[in-house]
Design an enzyme around this catalytic site. Structure first.
Site, PDB file in Angstrom:
ATOM      1  N   LYS A   3      -1.113  -6.329   1.523  1.00 12.53           N
ATOM      2  CA  LYS A   3      -0.549  -4.984   1.354  1.00 12.53           C
ATOM      3  C   LYS A   3      -1.663  -3.942   1.169  1.00 12.53           C
ATOM      4  O   LYS A   3      -1.639  -2.883   1.785  1.00 12.53           O
ATOM      5  CB  LYS A   3       0.422  -4.966   0.155  1.00 12.53           C
ATOM      6  CG  LYS A   3       1.606  -5.909   0.365  1.00 12.53           C
ATOM      7  CD  LYS A   3       2.611  -5.860  -0.765  1.00 12.53           C
ATOM      8  CE  LYS A   3       2.070  -6.367  -2.083  1.00 12.53           C
ATOM      9  NZ  LYS A   3       1.635  -7.788  -2.058  1.00 12.53           N
ATOM     10  N   THR A   4      -2.636  -4.265   0.311  1.00 19.79           N
ATOM     11  CA  THR A   4      -3.746  -3.328   0.100  1.00 19.79           C
ATOM     12  C   THR A   4      -4.526  -3.148   1.404  1.00 19.79           C
ATOM     13  O   THR A   4      -4.884  -2.022   1.790  1.00 19.79           O
ATOM     14  CB  THR A   4      -4.704  -3.874  -0.983  1.00 19.79           C
ATOM     15  OG1 THR A   4      -3.933  -4.198  -2.133  1.00 19.79           O
ATOM     16  CG2 THR A   4      -5.768  -2.857  -1.345  1.00 19.79           C
TER      17      THR A   4
ATOM     18  N   ASP B 117      -0.033   0.748  -5.837  1.00 25.56           N
ATOM     19  CA  ASP B 117       0.274  -0.677  -5.958  1.00 25.56           C
ATOM     20  C   ASP B 117       1.255  -0.870  -7.124  1.00 25.56           C
ATOM     21  O   ASP B 117       1.277  -0.060  -8.048  1.00 25.56           O
ATOM     22  CB  ASP B 117      -1.036  -1.435  -6.243  1.00 25.56           C
ATOM     23  CG  ASP B 117      -0.945  -2.893  -5.820  1.00 25.56           C
ATOM     24  OD1 ASP B 117       0.084  -3.295  -5.267  1.00 25.56           O
ATOM     25  OD2 ASP B 117      -1.939  -3.616  -6.025  1.00 25.56           O
TER      26      ASP B 117
ATOM     27  N   THR C  50       5.895  -6.256  -5.229  1.00 22.68           N
ATOM     28  CA  THR C  50       6.250  -7.661  -5.032  1.00 22.68           C
ATOM     29  C   THR C  50       7.754  -7.817  -5.243  1.00 22.68           C
ATOM     30  O   THR C  50       8.308  -8.867  -4.980  1.00 22.68           O
ATOM     31  CB  THR C  50       5.517  -8.550  -6.063  1.00 22.68           C
ATOM     32  OG1 THR C  50       5.691  -7.967  -7.352  1.00 22.68           O
ATOM     33  CG2 THR C  50       4.043  -8.639  -5.753  1.00 22.68           C
TER      34      THR C  50
ATOM     35  N   ARG D 221      -5.184 -14.641   0.925  1.00 21.57           N
ATOM     36  CA  ARG D 221      -6.123 -14.591  -0.207  1.00 21.57           C
ATOM     37  C   ARG D 221      -6.499 -16.016  -0.653  1.00 21.57           C
ATOM     38  O   ARG D 221      -7.664 -16.291  -0.927  1.00 21.57           O
ATOM     39  CB  ARG D 221      -5.524 -13.811  -1.380  1.00 21.57           C
ATOM     40  CG  ARG D 221      -6.379 -13.932  -2.652  1.00 21.57           C
ATOM     41  CD  ARG D 221      -5.901 -13.052  -3.778  1.00 21.57           C
ATOM     42  NE  ARG D 221      -6.120 -11.649  -3.495  1.00 21.57           N
ATOM     43  CZ  ARG D 221      -5.239 -10.689  -3.730  1.00 21.57           C
ATOM     44  NH1 ARG D 221      -4.075 -10.973  -4.247  1.00 21.57           N
ATOM     45  NH2 ARG D 221      -5.535  -9.436  -3.446  1.00 21.57           N
TER      46      ARG D 221
HETATM   47  N1  LIG Z   1      -3.394 -10.255   7.980  1.00 20.82           N
HETATM   48  C1  LIG Z   1      -4.587 -10.537   7.470  1.00 20.82           C
HETATM   49  N2  LIG Z   1      -5.613 -10.875   8.266  1.00 20.82           N
HETATM   50  C2  LIG Z   1      -6.806 -11.207   7.735  1.00 20.82           C
HETATM   51  N3  LIG Z   1      -7.092 -11.194   6.413  1.00 20.82           N
HETATM   52  C3  LIG Z   1      -6.111 -10.843   5.574  1.00 20.82           C
HETATM   53  C4  LIG Z   1      -4.822 -10.492   6.063  1.00 20.82           C
HETATM   54  N4  LIG Z   1      -4.045 -10.186   5.004  1.00 20.82           N
HETATM   55  C5  LIG Z   1      -4.807 -10.332   3.923  1.00 20.82           C
HETATM   56  N5  LIG Z   1      -6.042 -10.730   4.258  1.00 20.82           N
HETATM   57  C6  LIG Z   1      -7.129 -11.038   3.317  1.00 20.82           C
HETATM   58  O1  LIG Z   1      -6.560 -11.448   2.087  1.00 20.82           O
HETATM   59  C7  LIG Z   1      -7.155 -10.753   0.994  1.00 20.82           C
HETATM   60  C8  LIG Z   1      -6.047 -10.221   0.118  1.00 20.82           C
HETATM   61  O2  LIG Z   1      -5.354  -9.185   0.783  1.00 20.82           O
HETATM   62  P1  LIG Z   1      -4.803  -7.888   0.023  1.00 20.82           P
HETATM   63  O3  LIG Z   1      -5.699  -7.529  -1.118  1.00 20.82           O
HETATM   64  O4  LIG Z   1      -4.561  -6.854   1.043  1.00 20.82           O
HETATM   65  O5  LIG Z   1      -3.437  -8.467  -0.518  1.00 20.82           O
HETATM   66  P2  LIG Z   1      -2.301  -7.693  -1.369  1.00 20.82           P
HETATM   67  O6  LIG Z   1      -0.996  -8.063  -0.739  1.00 20.82           O
HETATM   68  O7  LIG Z   1      -2.607  -6.265  -1.484  1.00 20.82           O
HETATM   69  O8  LIG Z   1      -2.427  -8.391  -2.763  1.00 20.82           O
HETATM   70  P3  LIG Z   1      -2.017  -7.755  -4.211  1.00 20.82           P
HETATM   71  O9  LIG Z   1      -0.548  -7.637  -4.173  1.00 20.82           O
HETATM   72  O10 LIG Z   1      -2.513  -8.806  -5.175  1.00 20.82           O
HETATM   73  O11 LIG Z   1      -2.730  -6.466  -4.360  1.00 20.82           O
HETATM   74  C9  LIG Z   1      -8.052  -9.673   1.598  1.00 20.82           C
HETATM   75  O12 LIG Z   1      -9.381  -9.917   1.290  1.00 20.82           O
HETATM   76  C10 LIG Z   1      -7.948  -9.792   3.079  1.00 20.82           C
HETATM   77  O13 LIG Z   1      -9.232 -10.032   3.619  1.00 20.82           O
END
Ligand SMILES: Nc1ncnc2c1ncn2[C@@H]1O[C@H](COP(=O)(O)OP(=O)(O)OP(=O)(O)O)[C@@H](O)[C@H]1O
Length: 380
Positions: free
Chosen positions: A74-75, A119, A168, A227
Site C-alpha cells: 500500500k505504501t 496510513d 487493513t 514484505r
Molecule cells: N507489488 C510489489 N512488487 C514488488 N515489491 C513489492 C510489491 N508490493 C510490496 N513490495 C515490497 O514489499 C515491501 C512492503 O511494501 P509496503 O511497505 O508498500 O507494504 P504496506 O502494504 O504499505 O505495508 P504496511 O501496511 O505495513 O504499511 C516493500 O519494500 C516493497 O519493496
C-alpha cells in the site's frame, strides 16, 4: 522469544508488519512505477486509468483508498501514485493525528497537487476524521478558534490534493469517509509465482544470486506477502554466504529456513506450537481458546491475533462456536495421524473455511486434554 506484547509480533520472521531492519532496506526495494509493480493486476490496471485520465485533464487524481493486509504494497503504491503524477508526497498515519488541529496543520501546508498518504486511516480520531470529510470534498476546512460559546469557525482554503488512505480494516471505516474516495483498491495476497518475481527483482537489487527453484522455495514460505518474501530472502542470503558459496538454490533456501524455523508452508514456531497442542493434547479439538493458549504457554490474545489468522487462512484451523478445531490438512501438515475417536469431528480441510464433515459427534475428545496425544510435545 516473547510474543505477548504488541511489539513482539514484528520480531517474527514471518510477521507482516515492518521491523527496523525492513525499514532500512525497503526504500531500496520499492518499485518506482506501475510498470515495475508486480501482481495486483486489477488494482494496477484501474489505477493506471485513474492516473492517466487525471494527467490528461491536467488536474489532481481522485482520492484513493487502498485496503489489504500489512506488507502487500500500500505504501509502495501511494509513492507510485505520486511519482506517476509528478507530485510530491507527504506521509503520515491515523494514530499520529489525534487532534483536528494536527490534521489542519498538515493540510494547510500541502502544495498544489501533493499526495497525502494517510496510513492506518481507520485509527484517526473522530474530530480529525470529520475535518477530513470537508477537506476531501471541498478542499476547505473550518478551523475552530476559541472555546465554548465564543468559539468561531474560520474557513481555510486548501490546495487541491490527492488523499491516499490505507487501511487493513476497510470495514471499520465509516461510510461517509469511504464514500469520499473516488477509487478503492483491494489488495489481495500474492500468488507464489508473483512472489517469485518479487524475489528475483529484489535479489537483483541486492546483488544476490538466486536460481528459479531457490526463489520458488522462498516464495512458498512467504505467506502471500512481498514484505515477508524480501525478509526471508535476506536471511537466506546470509545463510548462503556463510554456509555455502552465496548462491541461493532450493536446497540452500530449504536449509536456511529450517534454521530460522519457517516451514514449507510458512508456519513458524508459534504457529506450529498452536497446531501441535491442538492436535496432540486435544485430539484436534474442539477446544476453547483460553485452554489452548495455556497449553502453548501464551496469552489468549497472542494465539488469537498472532497465530490464528494465518492458520485459519491456510485452512489448518477453524474457529467454531464450540472452540478451535483442526482440519484434516493440519494433521497432514504436521505428519500426524488423527486418533480414531477424532474421525467424526474432523474438518474437511484444504482452503480457508474448509467445512468438510464438520460434525462434532459424541466421540468428540473435547477439552479435557486427556486425548490419545497427551504424551506429545506438551505432555507432562
Ligand atoms: N507489488 C510489489 N512488487 C514488488 N515489491 C513489492 C510489491 N508490493 C510490496 N513490495 C515490497 O514489499 C515491501 C512492503 O511494501 P509496503 O511497505 O508498500 O507494504 P504496506 O502494504 O504499505 O505495508 P504496511 O501496511 O505495513 O504499511 C516493500 O519494500 C516493497 O519493496
Amino acid at each position: 522469544m516473547n510474543w505477548d506484547d504488541a511489539t513482539a509480533e514484528p520480531e517474527r520472521l514471518v510477521a507482516s508488519a515492518a521491523d527496523h531492519d525492513d525499514q532500512a532496506v525497503e526504500a531500496a526495494l520499492r518499485p518506482k512505477d506501475l510498470g515495475e509493480f508486480i501482481g495486483q493486476e486489477r488494482v494496477r490496471q484501474q489505477l493506471d486509468l485513474v492516473l492517466k485520465a487525471a494527467r490528461q485533464r491536467g488536474g489532481t487524481a481522485d482520492h484513493v483508498l487502498l485496503s489489504g493486509a500489512p506488507g502487500l504494497g500500500k505504501t509502495t503504491l501511494s509513492m507510485i501514485i505520486a511519482a506517476e503524477m509528478g507530485a510530491p508526497i507527504r506521509i503520515t498515519s491515523g494514530p499520529a493525528i489525534q487532534h483536528a488541529g494536527d490534521l489542519a496543520a498538515i493540510l494547510s501546508s500541502l502544495q498544489e497537487g501533493e499526495v497525502l498518504f494517510l496510513d492506518e486511516i481507520h485509527r484517526m480520531s473522530r474530530p480529525a476524521e470529520e475535518m477530513l470529510y470537508m477537506a476531501m470534498e471541498d478542499f476547505r476546512v473550518d478551523v475552530i478558534v476559541g472555546k465554548g460559546p465564543g468559539a468561531t469557525a474560520i474557513p481555510l482554503e486548501l490546495p487541491a490534493f490527492t488523499l491516499v488512505g490505507a487501511t487493513t480494516r476497510a470495514g471499520l471505516l465509516p461510510p461517509p469517509l469511504r464514500d469520499r474516495f473516488g477509487f478503492t483498491g483491494h489488495m489481495e495476497f500474492y500468488a507464489p509465482a508473483e512472489l517469485e518475481r518479487v524475489i528475483h527483482r529484489s535479489a537483483g537489487l541486492l546483488d544476490v544470486e538466486v536460481d528459479l527453484e531457490g526463489a520458488a522455495e522462498i516464495a512458498g514460505r512467504s505467506r502471500g506477502t512481498p514484505r515477508i518474501a524480501n525478509r526471508l530472502l535476506r536471511r537466506v542470503r546470509d545463510y548462503a554466504q556463510v554456509r555455502a558459496d552465496g548462491v541461493i538454490t532450493q536446497e540452500i533456501a530449504g536449509q536456511a529456513l529450517e534454521v530460522y524455523e519457517v516451514d514449507a508452508r510458512g508456519l513458524d514456531r508459534l504457529d506450529r506450537a498452536v497446531l501441535h497442542a491442538l492436535l496432540k493434547l486435544f485430539g484436534g479439538g474442539p477446544v476453547g481458546l483460553s485452554t489452548l493458549a495455556v497449553a502453548v504457554g501464551e496469552e489468549r490474545e497472542t494465539v488469537e491475533e498472532v497465530a490464528e489468522p494465518f492458520l485459519v487462512r491456510e485452512g489448518l484451523l477453524a474457529r467454531t462456536p464450540r472452540g478451535r478445531v483442526a482440519t484434516r490438512a493440519a494433521w497432514t501438515h504436521l505428519g500426524l495421524v488423527p486418533p480414531q475417536g477424532a474421525a467424526g469431528q474432523l474438518f474437511g480441510g484444504q482452503g480457508p473455511g474448509g467445512q468438510g464433515s464438520g460434525g462434532h459427534g459424541p466421540g468428540s475428545q473435547g477439552t479435557g486434554g486427556t486425548g490419545p496425544g497427551q504424551t506429545g510435545l506438551f505432555g507432562p
